[in-house]
Design an enzyme around this catalytic site. Structure first.
Site, PDB file in Angstrom:
ATOM      1  CB  SER A  14      -0.914   0.025   1.224  1.00  0.00           C
ATOM      2  OG  SER A  14      -1.771  -1.091   1.246  1.00  0.00           O
TER       3      SER A  14
HETATM    4  N1  SAH Z   1      -1.049  -4.920   3.917  1.00  0.00           N
HETATM    5  C1  SAH Z   1      -0.288  -5.193   2.709  1.00  0.00           C
HETATM    6  C2  SAH Z   1      -1.082  -4.754   1.476  1.00  0.00           C
HETATM    7  C3  SAH Z   1      -1.174  -5.883   0.524  1.00  0.00           C
HETATM    8  S1  SAH Z   1      -2.331  -5.707  -0.817  1.00  0.00           S
HETATM    9  C4  SAH Z   1       1.077  -4.544   2.756  1.00  0.00           C
HETATM   10  O1  SAH Z   1       1.375  -3.806   3.699  1.00  0.00           O
HETATM   11  O2  SAH Z   1       1.896  -4.799   1.858  1.00  0.00           O
HETATM   12  C5  SAH Z   1      -3.672  -6.693  -0.275  1.00  0.00           C
HETATM   13  C6  SAH Z   1      -3.369  -8.141   0.062  1.00  0.00           C
HETATM   14  O3  SAH Z   1      -4.612  -8.737   0.446  1.00  0.00           O
HETATM   15  C7  SAH Z   1      -2.859  -8.980  -1.116  1.00  0.00           C
HETATM   16  O4  SAH Z   1      -1.655  -9.599  -0.742  1.00  0.00           O
HETATM   17  C8  SAH Z   1      -3.974 -10.009  -1.338  1.00  0.00           C
HETATM   18  O5  SAH Z   1      -3.511 -11.268  -1.758  1.00  0.00           O
HETATM   19  C9  SAH Z   1      -4.615 -10.074   0.028  1.00  0.00           C
HETATM   20  N2  SAH Z   1      -6.002 -10.551   0.067  1.00  0.00           N
HETATM   21  C10 SAH Z   1      -7.019 -10.304  -0.792  1.00  0.00           C
HETATM   22  N3  SAH Z   1      -8.155 -10.926  -0.409  1.00  0.00           N
HETATM   23  C11 SAH Z   1      -7.851 -11.585   0.755  1.00  0.00           C
HETATM   24  C12 SAH Z   1      -8.588 -12.432   1.640  1.00  0.00           C
HETATM   25  N4  SAH Z   1      -9.879 -12.742   1.421  1.00  0.00           N
HETATM   26  N5  SAH Z   1      -7.949 -12.925   2.714  1.00  0.00           N
HETATM   27  C13 SAH Z   1      -6.638 -12.658   2.960  1.00  0.00           C
HETATM   28  N6  SAH Z   1      -5.886 -11.882   2.163  1.00  0.00           N
HETATM   29  C14 SAH Z   1      -6.472 -11.350   1.065  1.00  0.00           C
END
Ligand code: SAH
Length: 220
Positions: A69
């Site tokens: 993010s």
């Molecule tokens: N918090 C992360 C942001 C990652 S982007 C950071 O600091 O880098 C969002 C993430 O959510 C992705 O890795 C995606 O695979 C995950 N995601 C999407 N749907 C999800 C679900 N139902 N359960 C768990 N993770 C999920």
């Protein structure tokens, strides 16, 4: 594959100070959030190819079609959660582990779930494993939460949710807060949900953001 050498140089630290200053100018006021971001080498969470641009206020690819993010988004969500030392926090979407590390740096107990097997597996070589023993990693579907580990003081969703998952509301403590970007077409509205003593919820609406989608089920 060559070993990645992790170095936090004066140049990195200087760029990080500038980023924190930008976040202040964009309206982030929680000093604990700003301090955590100032202390955390974001470039360690990215491929070395991004080393020189890691402190731009942008999202970057982390593989599997996912992104780390934008720092403003991380700061904004964390500020809305009003994190206190000792808070038990559930995060949906581990991704690069940057957001989880910000929470851990602030003294929270972090339970983070990732649905992409390949991203989840990376926690085994997580650079701050010994620095943040207060992060616990789970491979699973965030729509289900972690019923056996709840209830939680705070819940943060870092992917675009199509709706507010009912099971996550169940896993929130009374007076607990959840910060969740909910779909509105191409963008998402940041909502803060508070669970009131009578079990009903209060909903507050904030700025719009753009996240990768929250998808049901596991992948891998
Ligand atoms: N918090 C992360 C942001 C990652 S982007 C950071 O600091 O880098 C969002 C993430 O959510 C992705 O890795 C995606 O695979 C995950 N995601 C999407 N749907 C999800 C679900 N139902 N359960 C768990 N993770 C999920």
């Amino acid at each position: 594959m060559s070993m990645r050498k992790f170095e936090d140089t004066y140049q990195h630290k200087g760029l990080r100070k500038q980023l924190v200053q930008q976040l202040r100018e964009k309206g982030i006021t929680d000093e604990n959030v700003l301090e955590a971001i100032n202390n955390l080498p974001r470039h360690f969470f990215l491929d070395s190819a991004f080393d020189k641009i890691a402190y731009e206020d942008r999202a970057f690819p982390i593989g599997e079609g996912q992104t780390i993010s934008q720092p403003y988004t991380v700061a904004y969500q964390t500020q809305l959660l009003q994190i206190k030392k000792g808070d038990k926090v559930l995060e949906i979407g581990t991704g690069s582990v940057y957001q989880a590390s910000v929470l851990a740096q602030m003294g929270a107990w972090v339970y983070t779930i990732e649905r992409q097997k390949k991203l989840y597996e990376k926690h085994k070589s997580f650079v701050f494993k010994t620095k943040y023993p207060n992060i616990k990693f789970f491979y699973g579907d965030g729509f289900e939460g972690l019923p056996t580990y709840g209830p939680f003081d705070k819940i943060i969703i870092t992917a675009a949710a199509p709706f507010i998952p009912p099971k996550l509301i169940e896993q929130l403590k009374i007076n607990g807060m959840m910060v969740i970007p909910v779909d509105e077409g191409n963008a998402q509205r940041m909502l803060r949900i508070t669970k009131l003593p009578d079990g009903t919820i209060k909903e507050e609406s904030f700025e719009q953001f753009s996240f990768v989608p929250m998808l049901a089920g596991k992948n891998g």
